[in-house]
Design a protein around this motif. Structure first.
Motif, PDB file in Angstrom:
ATOM      1  N   HIS A  14      54.983 -99.262  87.552  1.00  0.00           N
ATOM      2  CA  HIS A  14      55.529 -99.710  86.332  1.00  0.00           C
ATOM      3  C   HIS A  14      56.422-100.853  86.846  1.00  0.00           C
ATOM      4  O   HIS A  14      57.396-100.716  87.710  1.00  0.00           O
ATOM      5  N   MET A  15      56.391-102.058  86.363  1.00  0.00           N
ATOM      6  CA  MET A  15      57.157-103.311  86.584  1.00  0.00           C
ATOM      7  C   MET A  15      57.922-103.711  85.570  1.00  0.00           C
ATOM      8  O   MET A  15      57.723-103.824  84.614  1.00  0.00           O
ATOM      9  N   TRP A  16      59.226-104.410  85.859  1.00  0.00           N
ATOM     10  CA  TRP A  16      60.025-104.703  84.864  1.00  0.00           C
ATOM     11  C   TRP A  16      60.912-105.836  85.668  1.00  0.00           C
ATOM     12  O   TRP A  16      61.283-106.066  87.144  1.00  0.00           O
ATOM     13  N   TRP A  24      61.427-105.503  89.863  1.00  0.00           N
ATOM     14  CA  TRP A  24      61.506-104.192  89.846  1.00  0.00           C
ATOM     15  C   TRP A  24      60.247-103.525  89.858  1.00  0.00           C
ATOM     16  O   TRP A  24      59.744-103.730  88.637  1.00  0.00           O
ATOM     17  N   ALA A  25      60.022-102.597  90.513  1.00  0.00           N
ATOM     18  CA  ALA A  25      58.783-101.517  90.227  1.00  0.00           C
ATOM     19  C   ALA A  25      59.068-100.250  90.814  1.00  0.00           C
ATOM     20  O   ALA A  25      59.691-100.138  91.856  1.00  0.00           O
ATOM     21  N   THR A  26      58.326 -99.252  89.991  1.00  0.00           N
ATOM     22  CA  THR A  26      58.316 -97.769  90.511  1.00  0.00           C
ATOM     23  C   THR A  26      57.092 -97.414  90.390  1.00  0.00           C
ATOM     24  O   THR A  26      56.418 -97.787  89.412  1.00  0.00           O
ATOM     25  N   VAL A  44      60.687-100.303  94.567  1.00  0.00           N
ATOM     26  CA  VAL A  44      60.915-101.464  95.304  1.00  0.00           C
ATOM     27  C   VAL A  44      61.259-102.570  94.226  1.00  0.00           C
ATOM     28  O   VAL A  44      61.144-102.666  93.058  1.00  0.00           O
ATOM     29  N   ASP A  45      61.584-103.786  95.148  1.00  0.00           N
ATOM     30  CA  ASP A  45      62.238-105.056  94.259  1.00  0.00           C
ATOM     31  C   ASP A  45      62.095-106.241  95.028  1.00  0.00           C
ATOM     32  O   ASP A  45      61.529-106.369  95.989  1.00  0.00           O
ATOM     33  N   GLY A  46      61.953-107.327  94.331  1.00  0.00           N
ATOM     34  CA  GLY A  46      61.642-108.623  95.094  1.00  0.00           C
ATOM     35  C   GLY A  46      62.370-109.707  94.156  1.00  0.00           C
ATOM     36  O   GLY A  46      62.698-109.498  92.902  1.00  0.00           O
ATOM     37  N   ASP A  47      62.697-110.868  94.786  1.00  0.00           N
ATOM     38  CA  ASP A  47      63.221-111.916  94.203  1.00  0.00           C
ATOM     39  C   ASP A  47      62.395-112.608  93.047  1.00  0.00           C
ATOM     40  O   ASP A  47      62.703-113.086  92.040  1.00  0.00           O
ATOM     41  N   THR A  48      60.919-112.600  93.429  1.00  0.00           N
ATOM     42  CA  THR A  48      59.932-113.152  92.296  1.00  0.00           C
ATOM     43  C   THR A  48      58.847-112.071  92.237  1.00  0.00           C
ATOM     44  O   THR A  48      58.784-111.044  92.852  1.00  0.00           O
ATOM     45  N   GLN A  49      58.073-112.451  90.963  1.00  0.00           N
ATOM     46  CA  GLN A  49      56.915-111.443  90.835  1.00  0.00           C
ATOM     47  C   GLN A  49      56.000-111.286  91.935  1.00  0.00           C
ATOM     48  O   GLN A  49      55.753-110.134  92.425  1.00  0.00           O
ATOM     49  N   LEU A  50      55.758-112.410  92.729  1.00  0.00           N
ATOM     50  CA  LEU A  50      54.922-112.443  93.844  1.00  0.00           C
ATOM     51  C   LEU A  50      55.502-111.495  95.123  1.00  0.00           C
ATOM     52  O   LEU A  50      54.865-110.754  95.657  1.00  0.00           O
ATOM     53  N   ASP A  51      56.900-111.817  95.290  1.00  0.00           N
ATOM     54  CA  ASP A  51      57.591-110.907  96.273  1.00  0.00           C
ATOM     55  C   ASP A  51      57.371-109.386  95.942  1.00  0.00           C
ATOM     56  O   ASP A  51      56.997-108.704  96.734  1.00  0.00           O
ATOM     57  N   LEU A  52      57.532-109.049  94.573  1.00  0.00           N
ATOM     58  CA  LEU A  52      57.468-107.718  94.249  1.00  0.00           C
ATOM     59  C   LEU A  52      55.957-107.199  94.394  1.00  0.00           C
ATOM     60  O   LEU A  52      55.786-106.189  95.046  1.00  0.00           O
TER      61      LEU A  52
END
Length: 85
Positions: A14-16, A24-26, A44-52
Motif C-alpha cells: 500500500h503506497m501513499w 511511503w509503502a507498507t 519503506v520510503d523514498g524521495d520519489t515514487q521511483l525511489d519507493l
C-alpha cells in the motif's frame, strides 16, 4: 478503491505520499520472520515514487533470495529415519 500501483490491481504493498511529499509503502502481509530477522522491512520510503518502487523491489528480491536459499538447504538435507517422505 483504486489500486496503489496503477495497472496492478492486487499489489501486496500500500503506497501513499505524506503531507511532506515523501513516498511511503507498507506491505499488507508480513515477511517470513526469518526474513525480518535478516533485515526485510515491511515499511519503506523514498524521495520519489521511483525511489519507493526500487526500495520495494529490493525488499521483495532479498526475501525471494533468502527463501530460495532456505529451500535449497532443505532439499540438500538428508532424510533421517522416521522422516516423512
Amino acid at each position: 478503491m483504486a489500486p496503489d500501483f496503477p495497472g496492478i490491481p492486487s499489489s501486496p504493498w500500500h503506497m501513499w505520499r505524506s503531507d511532506a511529499g515523501r513516498w511511503w509503502a507498507t506491505r499488507a502481509r508480513r515477511f517470513d520472520p526469518d526474513d525480518e530477522y535478516e533485515g526485510a522491512y515491511r515499511t519503506v520510503d523514498g524521495d520519489t515514487q521511483l525511489d519507493l518502487v526500487r526500495s520495494i523491489a529490493q525488499q521483495e528480491s532479498a526475501a525471494a533470495v533468502r527463501l530460495a536459499t532456505r529451500l535449497a538447504r532443505t532439499e540438500e538435507a538428508p532424510l533421517r529415519t522416521g522422516d516423512a517422505c
